[in-house]
Scaffold this motif. Structure first.
Motif, short mmCIF file in Angstrom:
data_model
loop_
_atom_site.label_atom_id
_atom_site.label_comp_id
_atom_site.label_asym_id
_atom_site.label_seq_id
_atom_site.Cartn_x
_atom_site.Cartn_y
_atom_site.Cartn_z
N LEU A 284 78.55 5.69 95.01
CA LEU A 284 78.98 4.69 94.08
C LEU A 284 80.24 5.03 93.65
CD1 LEU A 284 75.74 3.70 92.11
CD2 LEU A 284 76.47 2.82 94.11
N MET A 285 81.36 4.12 93.77
CA MET A 285 82.61 4.37 93.02
C MET A 285 82.74 3.14 92.00
SD MET A 285 85.02 5.16 96.43
CE MET A 285 86.21 6.29 95.63
N CYS A 286 82.94 3.58 90.85
CA CYS A 286 83.24 2.63 89.84
C CYS A 286 84.65 2.34 89.66
CB CYS A 286 82.69 3.13 88.38
SG CYS A 286 83.02 1.74 87.15
N THR A 287 85.15 1.19 90.16
CA THR A 287 86.49 0.94 90.32
C THR A 287 87.04 0.07 88.99
OG1 THR A 287 86.14 -1.19 91.56
CG2 THR A 287 86.54 0.72 92.71
N GLU A 288 86.21 -0.65 88.20
CA GLU A 288 86.45 -1.10 86.97
C GLU A 288 85.16 -1.24 86.00
OE1 GLU A 288 88.81 -5.29 85.54
OE2 GLU A 288 87.53 -5.30 87.41
N GLY A 289 85.52 -1.16 84.90
CA GLY A 289 84.24 -1.29 83.72
C GLY A 289 83.59 0.00 83.73
N SER A 290 82.19 -0.21 83.20
CA SER A 290 81.39 0.86 83.20
C SER A 290 80.02 0.39 83.43
CB SER A 290 81.48 1.26 81.63
OG SER A 290 80.92 0.49 80.62
N PHE A 291 78.79 1.17 83.73
CA PHE A 291 77.64 0.85 83.92
C PHE A 291 76.66 2.11 83.70
CE2 PHE A 291 78.93 2.73 87.97
CZ PHE A 291 77.92 3.31 88.67
N GLU A 292 75.52 1.93 83.70
CA GLU A 292 74.51 2.77 83.56
C GLU A 292 73.46 2.71 84.57
OE1 GLU A 292 73.68 2.53 78.65
OE2 GLU A 292 72.00 1.85 79.87
N LEU A 293 73.06 4.03 85.26
CA LEU A 293 72.12 4.15 86.22
C LEU A 293 70.74 4.49 85.80
CD1 LEU A 293 72.89 5.28 89.83
CD2 LEU A 293 70.56 6.01 88.52
N HIS A 294 69.62 3.87 85.75
CA HIS A 294 68.50 4.14 85.19
C HIS A 294 67.62 4.45 86.44
CE1 HIS A 294 68.86 2.11 81.10
NE2 HIS A 294 70.05 1.83 82.00
N LEU A 295 67.01 5.93 86.17
CA LEU A 295 66.37 6.23 87.42
C LEU A 295 65.17 7.28 86.73
CD1 LEU A 295 66.03 7.46 90.30
CD2 LEU A 295 67.24 9.57 89.89
N THR A 322 78.52 -4.02 83.02
CA THR A 322 79.61 -4.82 83.49
C THR A 322 80.67 -3.82 84.11
OG1 THR A 322 79.31 -6.12 81.34
CG2 THR A 322 81.34 -6.25 82.72
N ALA A 323 80.77 -4.10 85.46
CA ALA A 323 81.66 -3.11 86.18
C ALA A 323 81.83 -3.68 87.77
CB ALA A 323 81.00 -1.60 86.23
N THR A 324 82.79 -3.30 88.43
CA THR A 324 83.03 -3.43 89.84
C THR A 324 82.62 -2.16 90.40
OG1 THR A 324 84.66 -5.08 89.34
CG2 THR A 324 84.55 -4.09 91.65
N VAL A 325 81.76 -2.20 91.44
CA VAL A 325 81.18 -0.86 91.94
C VAL A 325 81.20 -1.09 93.52
CG1 VAL A 325 79.30 0.57 92.11
CG2 VAL A 325 79.73 -0.27 89.97
N LEU A 326 81.86 -0.03 94.23
CA LEU A 326 81.69 0.12 95.63
C LEU A 326 80.54 0.76 96.03
CD1 LEU A 326 85.39 0.93 96.53
CD2 LEU A 326 84.16 -1.40 96.20
N GLU A 327 79.62 0.34 96.97
CA GLU A 327 78.39 0.94 97.32
C GLU A 327 78.92 1.44 98.80
OE1 GLU A 327 74.06 -0.30 96.83
OE2 GLU A 327 75.18 -1.71 98.28
N ILE A 328 78.85 2.72 99.04
CA ILE A 328 78.91 3.39 100.31
C ILE A 328 77.69 3.97 101.02
CG2 ILE A 328 80.63 4.62 101.72
CD1 ILE A 328 81.66 3.60 98.17
N THR A 329 77.64 3.69 102.38
CA THR A 329 76.56 4.39 102.99
C THR A 329 77.00 4.72 104.46
OG1 THR A 329 75.35 2.58 103.74
CG2 THR A 329 74.55 3.55 101.81
N VAL A 330 76.16 5.38 105.08
CA VAL A 330 76.70 5.77 106.71
C VAL A 330 75.67 4.77 107.51
CG1 VAL A 330 76.84 7.24 108.61
CG2 VAL A 330 77.63 7.91 105.98
#
Length: 330
Positions: A284-295, A322-330
């Protein structure tokens, strides 16, 4: 009696991993990695922040949790399938296949290209370098150079290179925040001045520089050009590098899917449950804003400019913010 070597197993389960950024000074770099992404740079010509890398001499080191201080290669060596996933491990072994960066182009980058897998393997014992760009910020009138205006040829290219008129063959594209480009191997390209970019690419640092705006460094010396190597690596056809996409809120939507990586965009405004269907790591790359990841019972916080590696064994979690997030996999 069975004896287990517990020293090679984590004391705690794997968790979302973040890494110390690796800063690269570049002749074209600036200070936006600090002013825009809050990176602790100290130079006024920092061009790149390598967020997640196993390129030799630039291997990322964990900066959070139980594995703080270990580098990514060490972790993969100990827990290859748990981190990479069986799918990735079966294809790449213990080699991490991608490289993640943020770039600040205060000035134009050199005009360049990257070889394909076959050439890169034969010449440099490396992967090729297919890459994508997500434009995070762009000054007014900012532009990229991507490919030829019209189909060209080796002969035409060399003639224009010799007469110092190569720019007349190349296509300039104005850019704005949110624009996405896929740069396939062989595509001539350059990031223009005034742009901050998130870059996802194959794990490779092989670049063929063909023109550098006739600039020189502090000693009056120009950077090396790779004219002969580039000729056989160039795609002389036009290319449709810019990718159009929709971006509905709180959904993961594809923006670039290619043979080497899959990148989705998440315009997060609230909550999103992520359930990974494929056996692969996720970044995950956060390109704007902020977020929480709950695990489970843990909560992790991320902001603009952060990059996080989610090991393959972590298959379900909640994103909130509230964020823009890039989500990358292979």
């Amino acid at each position: 009696m069975l004896i287990f070597d517990v020293s090679t197993k984590p004391m705690k389960p794997l968790y979302p991993l973040t890494f110390e950024p690796i800063f690269k000074e570049r002749i074209w770099g600036g200070t936006k990695l600090k002013t825009y992404l809050n990176k602790p740079i100290t130079s006024k010509i920092t061009g790149e922040s390598w967020e997640l890398s196993t390129v030799p001499e630039s291997i990322s080191v964990v900066n959070n949790g139980e594995f703080k201080g270990k580098n990514l290669n060490e972790l993969i060596d100990l827990y290859p399938e748990e981190i990479l996933g069986k799918k990735v491990f079966n294809h790449f072994g213990k080699q991490f296949p991608l490289l993640f960066k943020y770039l600040d182009a205060k000035e134009d980058l050199s005009i360049q290209l990257h070889p394909n897998n076959e050439l890169a393997k034969a010449r440099h014992n490396s992967f090729g370098k297919t890459e994508m760009w997500y434009v995070m910020q762009a000054d007014e009138n900012a532009r990229l150079i991507v490919g030829f205006k019209e189909d060209s040829s080796r002969e035409d290219y060399l003639q224009h290179l010799e007469s110092n008129s190569i720019l007349s063959l190349l296509k300039e594209i104005p850019v704005k925040k949110g624009d996405v480009f896929l740069l396939e191997t062989g595509t001539i390209h350059a990031i223009g001045a005034g742009i901050v970019i998130a870059e996802i690419q194959q794990t490779s640092d092989v670049t063929y520089r063909i023109y550098d705006w006739d600039r020189v460094d502090a000693t009056g010396k120009g950077r090396e050009l790779h004219t002969e190597l580039a000729v056989d690596a160039i795609n002389y056809k036009t290319t449709a590098a810019k990718k159009e996409y929709a971006a509905p809120e709180n959904k993961s939507t594809p923006i670039v899917h290619c043979p080497y990586f899959k990148t989705n965009i998440i315009p997060l405004n609230g909550e999103l449950v992520v359930d990974k269907k494929e056996d692969t790591f996720l970044v995950l790359m956060c390109t704007e804003g902020s977020f929480e990841l709950h695990l489970k019972d843990e909560k992790y916080r991320y902001k603009t400019g952060d990059t996080v590696l989610i090991p393959a064994v972590l298959t379900s979690f909640l994103l909130k913010g509230t964020a823009t997030v890039l989500e990358i996999t292979v």
